[in-house]
Design a protein around this motif. Structure first.
Motif, PDB file in Angstrom:
ATOM      1  N   GLY A 209      -4.164 -14.899  55.993  1.00  0.00           N
ATOM      2  CA  GLY A 209      -5.379 -14.069  56.544  1.00  0.00           C
ATOM      3  C   GLY A 209      -6.075 -14.803  57.679  1.00  0.00           C
ATOM      4  N   GLN A 210      -5.173 -15.682  58.181  1.00  0.00           N
ATOM      5  CA  GLN A 210      -5.664 -16.212  59.516  1.00  0.00           C
ATOM      6  C   GLN A 210      -5.783 -15.325  60.692  1.00  0.00           C
ATOM      7  OE1 GLN A 210      -6.801 -19.850  59.058  1.00  0.00           O
ATOM      8  NE2 GLN A 210      -6.531 -19.065  57.248  1.00  0.00           N
TER       9      GLN A 210
ATOM     10  N   LYS B 285       6.008  -9.145  60.331  1.00  0.00           N
ATOM     11  CA  LYS B 285       5.691  -8.223  59.496  1.00  0.00           C
ATOM     12  C   LYS B 285       6.059  -6.729  60.065  1.00  0.00           C
ATOM     13  CE  LYS B 285       3.321 -11.004  56.721  1.00  0.00           C
ATOM     14  NZ  LYS B 285       3.396 -11.263  55.232  1.00  0.00           N
TER      15      LYS B 285
ATOM     16  N   GLY C 215      -0.914 -10.484  60.364  1.00  0.00           N
ATOM     17  CA  GLY C 215      -1.612  -9.415  60.625  1.00  0.00           C
ATOM     18  C   GLY C 215      -2.827  -9.552  61.730  1.00  0.00           C
ATOM     19  N   GLY C 216      -3.127 -10.959  61.909  1.00  0.00           N
ATOM     20  CA  GLY C 216      -4.182 -11.263  62.919  1.00  0.00           C
ATOM     21  C   GLY C 216      -3.756 -11.207  64.170  1.00  0.00           C
TER      22      GLY C 216
ATOM     23  N   ALA D 287      -0.434  -9.173  65.076  1.00  0.00           N
ATOM     24  CA  ALA D 287       0.316  -7.815  65.094  1.00  0.00           C
ATOM     25  C   ALA D 287      -0.815  -6.674  64.976  1.00  0.00           C
ATOM     26  CB  ALA D 287       1.134  -7.815  63.794  1.00  0.00           C
ATOM     27  N   ALA D 288      -2.074  -7.105  64.253  1.00  0.00           N
ATOM     28  CA  ALA D 288      -3.056  -6.013  64.414  1.00  0.00           C
ATOM     29  C   ALA D 288      -4.073  -6.111  65.289  1.00  0.00           C
ATOM     30  CB  ALA D 288      -3.276  -5.658  62.986  1.00  0.00           C
TER      31      ALA D 288
ATOM     32  N   ARG E 221     -14.942 -11.369  58.742  1.00  0.00           N
ATOM     33  CA  ARG E 221     -15.625 -10.945  57.691  1.00  0.00           C
ATOM     34  C   ARG E 221     -16.316 -12.348  57.112  1.00  0.00           C
ATOM     35  NH1 ARG E 221     -10.244  -9.309  55.328  1.00  0.00           N
ATOM     36  NH2 ARG E 221      -9.975 -11.152  56.767  1.00  0.00           N
TER      37      ARG E 221
ATOM     38  N   LYS F 246     -12.505  -7.027  64.484  1.00  0.00           N
ATOM     39  CA  LYS F 246     -11.534  -6.237  63.878  1.00  0.00           C
ATOM     40  C   LYS F 246     -11.418  -7.090  62.449  1.00  0.00           C
ATOM     41  CE  LYS F 246      -7.445  -4.041  62.647  1.00  0.00           C
ATOM     42  NZ  LYS F 246      -7.144  -2.798  62.860  1.00  0.00           N
ATOM     43  N   PHE F 247     -11.356  -8.135  62.510  1.00  0.00           N
ATOM     44  CA  PHE F 247     -11.141  -9.115  61.231  1.00  0.00           C
ATOM     45  C   PHE F 247     -12.299  -9.726  60.637  1.00  0.00           C
ATOM     46  CE2 PHE F 247      -7.331  -9.083  64.170  1.00  0.00           C
ATOM     47  CZ  PHE F 247      -6.502  -8.501  63.594  1.00  0.00           C
TER      48      PHE F 247
ATOM     49  N   ASN G 266      -8.955 -18.107  53.151  1.00  0.00           N
ATOM     50  CA  ASN G 266      -7.681 -17.385  53.067  1.00  0.00           C
ATOM     51  C   ASN G 266      -8.030 -16.297  52.002  1.00  0.00           C
ATOM     52  OD1 ASN G 266      -6.962 -18.302  50.269  1.00  0.00           O
ATOM     53  ND2 ASN G 266      -7.695 -20.004  50.946  1.00  0.00           N
ATOM     54  N   LYS G 267      -6.712 -15.297  52.188  1.00  0.00           N
ATOM     55  CA  LYS G 267      -6.881 -14.050  51.424  1.00  0.00           C
ATOM     56  C   LYS G 267      -6.383 -14.385  49.815  1.00  0.00           C
ATOM     57  CE  LYS G 267      -2.119 -12.810  52.360  1.00  0.00           C
ATOM     58  NZ  LYS G 267      -1.232 -11.606  52.458  1.00  0.00           N
ATOM     59  N   PHE G 268      -6.191 -15.799  49.474  1.00  0.00           N
ATOM     60  CA  PHE G 268      -5.752 -16.199  48.067  1.00  0.00           C
ATOM     61  C   PHE G 268      -6.850 -16.802  47.328  1.00  0.00           C
ATOM     62  CE2 PHE G 268      -1.398 -16.381  50.291  1.00  0.00           C
ATOM     63  CZ  PHE G 268      -0.996 -15.093  49.570  1.00  0.00           C
ATOM     64  N   TRP G 269      -6.638 -17.319  46.434  1.00  0.00           N
ATOM     65  CA  TRP G 269      -7.523 -17.734  45.182  1.00  0.00           C
ATOM     66  C   TRP G 269      -8.104 -19.257  45.763  1.00  0.00           C
ATOM     67  CZ3 TRP G 269      -7.766 -22.320  42.592  1.00  0.00           C
ATOM     68  CH2 TRP G 269      -6.660 -23.261  42.765  1.00  0.00           C
ATOM     69  N   GLU G 270      -7.435 -19.785  46.760  1.00  0.00           N
ATOM     70  CA  GLU G 270      -7.683 -21.299  46.777  1.00  0.00           C
ATOM     71  C   GLU G 270      -8.970 -21.710  47.520  1.00  0.00           C
ATOM     72  OE1 GLU G 270      -4.457 -23.278  48.457  1.00  0.00           O
ATOM     73  OE2 GLU G 270      -5.394 -25.356  48.389  1.00  0.00           O
TER      74      GLU G 270
END
Lengths: 414, 414
Positions: free
Chosen positions: B341-342, B154, B365-366, B368-369, B413, B410-411, B308-312
């Protein structure tokens, strides 16, 4: 800088402008959290851009499950997104990933449908579109200034090559222009592809030698990649003039590769398409779909038909007919294939709404089950089209053509 | 006689038994009107058969538009249909046409979803399934007895080959097992495939020479058919160990052809899948989808992830994980690729619900960030998995691993 643009219908319970930005971010430089390499320079150059947002109605029920957040009101909108060509290059499957990708998965959306997309003119050099299209098909079938009349071998499965050839003999004698395999008939043990081609082409060549008319037969070459290539070779050796492919199961890149051979028109059967389009807030419009397949180079594409036996409303069919004949890049138009419960009666409404004869009109049962036999079935459809183009009404045509009158009695319910 | 079977969820306002027969007829010997060749013998041999009808709930709103007839009440049911193998033969795209074909178009149905299908054991001879799967991927990546930890480069687009290689250097040093291109990154002008492979593999080989660990990099070879083959060759020359393909845009037969080469595991990215599955009464279940791709021979398949960050929903993700590891024909299981979003926090719930370490766990992101840098991000995920497998709770793991504790801050939630 050249840009790719796409238009979507979306639905969201969240703030529209924000959601459009999420969508653009997901399909270019973003992820769920800011990452170190996503510099301002990189964003400025590669980020997708929200070009336009047009608010539509709000609804109180979510079209798709899994949406998160919001107040229970769902805003619909038409949005236009653009990407620098540089993000993708001239790469057909990567273009699809960019246009669709993970968008249908977004929890911020309760609906997403790809309506249309546009490409820089420079795509035409790598993607010239249909090699045959309308003109090439007409040339090979020897049919000008009227629709091509075709049929499907029915029953779909179960006939041997010899039985198929017998039916082809009858259809040739009936004056048909075009015959195709059913999409369920590919290369089963009871009708091996090579044997079917040999048996059918013998009849077609004999008929051509006798009458000067070579009926176009679209053999369903659908198979694993190498076998499809061999099937294509088999068609060339047998001097066949059309290759049919079930484009969704076979897939974009393999169809593209076949079409690039450019020696036979590709008859694109769209079976499976319903799952991509039937829900109005999911999948895509045919307008977008046919552009993808024009890039892949198919020549003839199914569009369903007026008063069809399926779910699709006439307005949608008319839109599809128009899409096939619309300009796209600098390529030639597609030949739309009209089918599904057709028997000639629909010629009037079809021509009224799409005043063109550049189509392939397929009738399966409408020809095979005509009370006067298949020759009468073909004559009925030819008459219907001639009178429709002449501006007559269905009832007037029936008075002039006993064959068509018999069709109305047998099939006429609309 | 060997038979192919499929299970569908359907919805109809009409008489259920009659509609099931229409569905079976559409996908075998029938058309909209009886035709002369459809003899009793032919029907007996080739007709699809309704094997079972299981009534489910009724609803008062049609799930899909275009349904015709009925009383305003829509009956849902699970039905099982079977076909003689002889109708299709061993032909993957023709199998798809038979299982799906025009079914989504039927006006008698207000909903249709392919839930699952089963094939005669004899399919295994032509379709051996994944060549690498779990075991082959583990062998090439040198990772045993724990999940493979991976990441995605990314930003998705915009990095040059040199910038990508620099990031790969950092990730190798961070102790990662697996890196992949984003699905939006294929062969664009700003990162030509060959240059990216050369730059990245130089780093990976140097790291392997130094440490003995060759990180697996899944290069996105998605392109036109011939270019994909060349890209695959490029990977072999560069001694890369994984080829990634956007399977939906590339298509079944081209992916099958690539997988048949059998020299590299195929990392199957399912982008576009949402449009095939998000509506519960349309498209198909992942259970059926993953079988199609196992037939095509892919090795690693995306399944989304818990929270996940999606709908599922999680239940659906768990079902997908289980599907990948379920037996199918006599082939080996798929390696499920967990992503979206993992960041490690989901390891606990993932392992609780799918108690297996045979998965590839991707965090973009989990990693890299992560506030402590990517090495800390990798360590955090490795710790999370180790403690999850040991039966600790998330909070307990956080106490033992400062890196994971930082991830939660950080992540976290969920």
């Amino acid at each position: 800088m050249e840009r790719i643009t796409a238009t979507y219908l979306i639905e969201t319970p969240l703030e529209l402008a924000r959601v459009a930005e999420v969508l653009a971010g997901e399909q270019s430089s973003g992820t769920f959290v800011a990452v170190p390499g996503e510099t301002a320079e990189l964003k400025a150059r590669y980020a997708a851009r929200v070009e336009q947002i047009e608010m539509l109605e709000t609804v109180t029920t979510s079209s798709l499950p899994g949406v998160r957040g919001g107040s229970g009101k769902f805003q619909r909108a038409r949005i236009r997104i653009s990407w620098p060509l540089e993000n993708v290059g001239y790469n057909l499957p990567a273009l699809v990933s960019t246009l669709q990708g993970n968008l249908y998965e977004l929890a911020q959306l309760s609906g997403l449908r790809l309506l249309d997309f546009d490409l820089p003119a420079s795509f035409a050099a790598k993607f010239p579109g249909p090699r045959f299209g309308v003109a090439g098909t007409r040339r090979l079938a020897g049919v000008n200034e009227r629709p091509l009349i075709g049929t499907i071998i029915k029953p779909s499965v179960g006939l041997s090559p010899a039985e198929t050839a017998e039916m082809v003999q009858t259809l040739c004698e009936a004056g048909i222009d075009f015959i195709k395999d059913d999409e369920l008939m590919a290369n089963p043990p009871h009708s091996p592809f090579n044997e079917r081609v040999a048996a059918v082409m013998k009849v077609i060549h004999a008929h051509a030698d006798r009458t000067g008319k070579q009926v176009m037969y679209a053999f369903n070459i659908t198979e694993e990649f190498d076998t499809m290539q061999r099937n294509y070779d088999t068609l060339l050796s047998a001097r066949a003039t059309c290759a049919m492919v079930s484009i969704n199961p076979v897939g974009l890149t393999a169809v593209h590769k076949l079409a690039q051979r450019g020696e036979l028109p590709i008859h694109a059967h769209r079976n499976g398409w319903g799952q991509l389009t039937r829900h109005p807030l999911l999948g895509m419009e045919f307008t977008a779909y046919q552009k993808l397949w024009r890039l892949a180079g198919v020549d003839q594409l199914h569009v369903n038909g007026i008063a069809n036996k399926f779910w699709e409303p006439d307005d949608s069919v008319v839109k599809s007919l128009e899409a096939c004949s619309s300009p796209f890049l600098s390529g030639q138009p597609l030949l739309p294939v009209v089918s599904s419960g057709q028997w000639g009666g629909q010629a009037f409404e079809t021509y009224r709404r799409f005043p063109s004869q550049d189509l392939l009109y397929l009738a399966g049962g409408g020809i095979a089950a005509h009370p006067g036999g298949p020759a009468a079935g073909v004559r009925a459809i030819q008459s219907a089209w001639r009178y429709a183009v002449d501006g007559l009404k269905l009832e007037e045509a029936a008075e002039r053509s006993p064959d068509f009158k018999a069709s109305i009695e047998k099939f006429g319910r609309s």
